[in-house]
Scaffold this motif. Structure first.
Motif, PDB file in Angstrom:
ATOM      1  N   SER A  52       0.749  -1.206   0.011  1.00 23.87           N
ATOM      2  CA  SER A  52       0.118   0.057  -0.056  1.00 23.87           C
ATOM      3  C   SER A  52       0.885   1.369   0.092  1.00 23.87           C
ATOM      4  CB  SER A  52      -1.073  -0.075   1.244  1.00 23.87           C
ATOM      5  OG  SER A  52      -1.729   0.884   1.222  1.00 23.87           O
ATOM      6  N   LYS A  53       1.838   1.403   0.932  1.00 24.09           N
ATOM      7  CA  LYS A  53       2.755   2.367   0.876  1.00 24.09           C
ATOM      8  C   LYS A  53       3.504   2.588  -0.563  1.00 24.09           C
ATOM      9  CE  LYS A  53       5.470   2.891   4.463  1.00 24.09           C
ATOM     10  NZ  LYS A  53       6.386   2.531   5.506  1.00 24.09           N
ATOM     11  N   LEU A  54       3.896   1.269  -1.151  1.00 23.76           N
ATOM     12  CA  LEU A  54       4.432   1.565  -2.315  1.00 23.76           C
ATOM     13  C   LEU A  54       3.751   2.100  -3.487  1.00 23.76           C
ATOM     14  CD1 LEU A  54       6.942   0.977  -4.455  1.00 23.76           C
ATOM     15  CD2 LEU A  54       5.914  -1.445  -4.598  1.00 23.76           C
ATOM     16  N   ASN A  55       2.429   1.752  -3.541  1.00 25.00           N
ATOM     17  CA  ASN A  55       1.712   2.219  -4.409  1.00 25.00           C
ATOM     18  C   ASN A  55       1.316   3.752  -4.052  1.00 25.00           C
ATOM     19  OD1 ASN A  55       0.912   0.463  -6.447  1.00 25.00           O
ATOM     20  ND2 ASN A  55      -0.802  -0.419  -5.394  1.00 25.00           N
ATOM     21  N   ARG A  56       1.302   4.205  -2.947  1.00 27.20           N
ATOM     22  CA  ARG A  56       1.002   5.716  -2.630  1.00 27.20           C
ATOM     23  C   ARG A  56       2.151   6.252  -3.092  1.00 27.20           C
ATOM     24  NH1 ARG A  56      -0.729   3.921   2.348  1.00 27.20           N
ATOM     25  NH2 ARG A  56       0.940   4.600   3.365  1.00 27.20           N
ATOM     26  N   PHE A  57       3.549   5.812  -3.273  1.00 27.24           N
ATOM     27  CA  PHE A  57       4.760   6.554  -3.589  1.00 27.24           C
ATOM     28  C   PHE A  57       4.562   6.615  -4.956  1.00 27.24           C
ATOM     29  CE2 PHE A  57       8.876   5.200  -5.521  1.00 27.24           C
ATOM     30  CZ  PHE A  57       9.638   6.466  -5.559  1.00 27.24           C
ATOM     31  N   LEU A  58       4.340   5.386  -5.636  1.00 26.40           N
ATOM     32  CA  LEU A  58       4.264   5.313  -7.452  1.00 26.40           C
ATOM     33  C   LEU A  58       3.205   6.387  -7.823  1.00 26.40           C
ATOM     34  CD1 LEU A  58       4.740   1.485  -7.929  1.00 26.40           C
ATOM     35  CD2 LEU A  58       6.582   3.596  -8.069  1.00 26.40           C
ATOM     36  N   GLY A  59       1.914   6.358  -6.958  1.00 24.32           N
ATOM     37  CA  GLY A  59       0.898   7.292  -7.508  1.00 24.32           C
ATOM     38  C   GLY A  59       1.514   8.710  -7.369  1.00 24.32           C
ATOM     39  N   ALA A  60       1.927   9.146  -6.071  1.00 18.67           N
ATOM     40  CA  ALA A  60       2.448  10.418  -6.000  1.00 18.67           C
ATOM     41  C   ALA A  60       3.596  10.905  -6.973  1.00 18.67           C
ATOM     42  CB  ALA A  60       2.861  10.831  -4.665  1.00 18.67           C
ATOM     43  N   THR A  61       4.326   9.849  -7.380  1.00 18.26           N
ATOM     44  CA  THR A  61       5.536  10.238  -7.994  1.00 18.26           C
ATOM     45  C   THR A  61       5.352  10.009  -9.554  1.00 18.26           C
ATOM     46  OG1 THR A  61       6.994   9.533  -6.221  1.00 18.26           O
ATOM     47  CG2 THR A  61       7.971   9.600  -8.321  1.00 18.26           C
ATOM     48  N   TYR A  62       4.535   9.047 -10.018  1.00 18.91           N
ATOM     49  CA  TYR A  62       4.470   8.754 -11.183  1.00 18.91           C
ATOM     50  C   TYR A  62       3.011   8.819 -11.797  1.00 18.91           C
ATOM     51  CZ  TYR A  62       9.389   7.553 -11.326  1.00 18.91           C
ATOM     52  OH  TYR A  62      10.857   7.454 -11.134  1.00 18.91           O
ATOM     53  N   GLY A  63       2.155   8.887 -10.973  1.00 16.37           N
ATOM     54  CA  GLY A  63       0.549   8.580 -11.288  1.00 16.37           C
ATOM     55  C   GLY A  63       0.181   7.308 -11.679  1.00 16.37           C
ATOM     56  N   VAL A  64       1.085   6.054 -11.225  1.00 23.18           N
ATOM     57  CA  VAL A  64       0.740   4.861 -11.493  1.00 23.18           C
ATOM     58  C   VAL A  64       0.529   4.255 -10.273  1.00 23.18           C
ATOM     59  CG1 VAL A  64       1.934   4.916 -13.652  1.00 23.18           C
ATOM     60  CG2 VAL A  64       3.242   4.135 -11.722  1.00 23.18           C
ATOM     61  N   ALA A  65      -0.045   2.960 -10.455  1.00 22.30           N
ATOM     62  CA  ALA A  65      -0.463   1.905  -9.422  1.00 22.30           C
ATOM     63  C   ALA A  65      -0.147   0.515  -9.769  1.00 22.30           C
ATOM     64  CB  ALA A  65      -1.723   1.906  -9.020  1.00 22.30           C
ATOM     65  N   LEU A  66       0.479  -0.298  -9.164  1.00 26.83           N
ATOM     66  CA  LEU A  66       0.685  -1.716  -9.452  1.00 26.83           C
ATOM     67  C   LEU A  66      -0.647  -2.469  -9.025  1.00 26.83           C
ATOM     68  CD1 LEU A  66       4.362  -2.161  -8.198  1.00 26.83           C
ATOM     69  CD2 LEU A  66       3.680  -1.678 -10.549  1.00 26.83           C
ATOM     70  N   ASP A  67      -0.656  -3.793  -9.784  1.00 23.93           N
ATOM     71  CA  ASP A  67      -1.785  -4.807  -9.408  1.00 23.93           C
ATOM     72  C   ASP A  67      -1.347  -5.523  -8.389  1.00 23.93           C
ATOM     73  OD1 ASP A  67      -4.203  -6.381 -10.181  1.00 23.93           O
ATOM     74  OD2 ASP A  67      -2.537  -7.578 -10.463  1.00 23.93           O
ATOM     75  N   ILE A  68      -1.946  -5.782  -7.361  1.00 23.47           N
ATOM     76  CA  ILE A  68      -1.595  -6.505  -6.201  1.00 23.47           C
ATOM     77  C   ILE A  68      -0.958  -8.065  -6.582  1.00 23.47           C
ATOM     78  CG2 ILE A  68      -3.793  -7.310  -5.099  1.00 23.47           C
ATOM     79  CD1 ILE A  68      -2.489  -6.791  -2.342  1.00 23.47           C
ATOM     80  N   ARG A  69      -2.121  -8.450  -7.348  1.00 28.59           N
ATOM     81  CA  ARG A  69      -1.914 -10.184  -7.800  1.00 28.59           C
ATOM     82  C   ARG A  69      -0.763 -10.374  -8.423  1.00 28.59           C
ATOM     83  NH1 ARG A  69      -6.824 -12.813  -9.748  1.00 28.59           N
ATOM     84  NH2 ARG A  69      -6.943 -13.612  -7.493  1.00 28.59           N
ATOM     85  N   THR A  70      -0.568  -9.179  -9.481  1.00 28.57           N
ATOM     86  CA  THR A  70       0.816  -9.400 -10.271  1.00 28.57           C
ATOM     87  C   THR A  70       1.893  -9.221  -9.411  1.00 28.57           C
ATOM     88  OG1 THR A  70      -0.396  -8.735 -12.278  1.00 28.57           O
ATOM     89  CG2 THR A  70       1.955  -8.619 -12.182  1.00 28.57           C
ATOM     90  N   THR A  71       1.937  -8.052  -8.546  1.00 29.95           N
ATOM     91  CA  THR A  71       3.111  -7.805  -7.638  1.00 29.95           C
ATOM     92  C   THR A  71       3.464  -8.881  -6.845  1.00 29.95           C
ATOM     93  OG1 THR A  71       2.204  -5.425  -7.998  1.00 29.95           O
ATOM     94  CG2 THR A  71       4.187  -6.152  -6.227  1.00 29.95           C
TER      95      THR A  71
END
Length: 89
Positions: A52-71
């Motif tokens: 969850s923290k990683l996705n917040r970082f990626l969202g704030a920095t790059y505007g993207v999110a990762l899929d939990i199942r794939t990750t």
């Protein structure tokens, strides 16, 4: 300073840049300089709150999110190829 997320093209981030930032971020969070893009998130010590923290970082920095199942099931570099635009909150 303009970040990739500021460019008005959410999800247009270069996967190589995102993968590099993701690995650097995980290395810092998990205090493990040996993490690479070919590693699996769970195998390096990742867990749900960290995801969850990683996705917040990626969202704030790059505007993207990762899929939990794939990750959770694929190497980090594969998870990045399947990133999606982050949801606006």
């Amino acid at each position: 300073m303009e970040t990739p997320a500021d460019n008005g093209k959410a999800g247009a981030a270069d996967p190589a840049d995102v993968a590099e930032a993701l690995v650097d971020w995980l290395r810092g969070e998990l205090n493990d300089g040996n993490i690479s893009a070919s590693d699996n998130f769970l195998d390096v010590g990742g867990y749900s709150l960290l995801f969850s923290k990683l996705n917040r970082f990626l969202g704030a920095t790059y505007g993207v999110a990762l899929d939990i199942r794939t990750t959770y099931t694929e190497p980090l570099d594969v998870a990045v190829t399947k990133m999606q635009p982050a949801e606006k909150r």
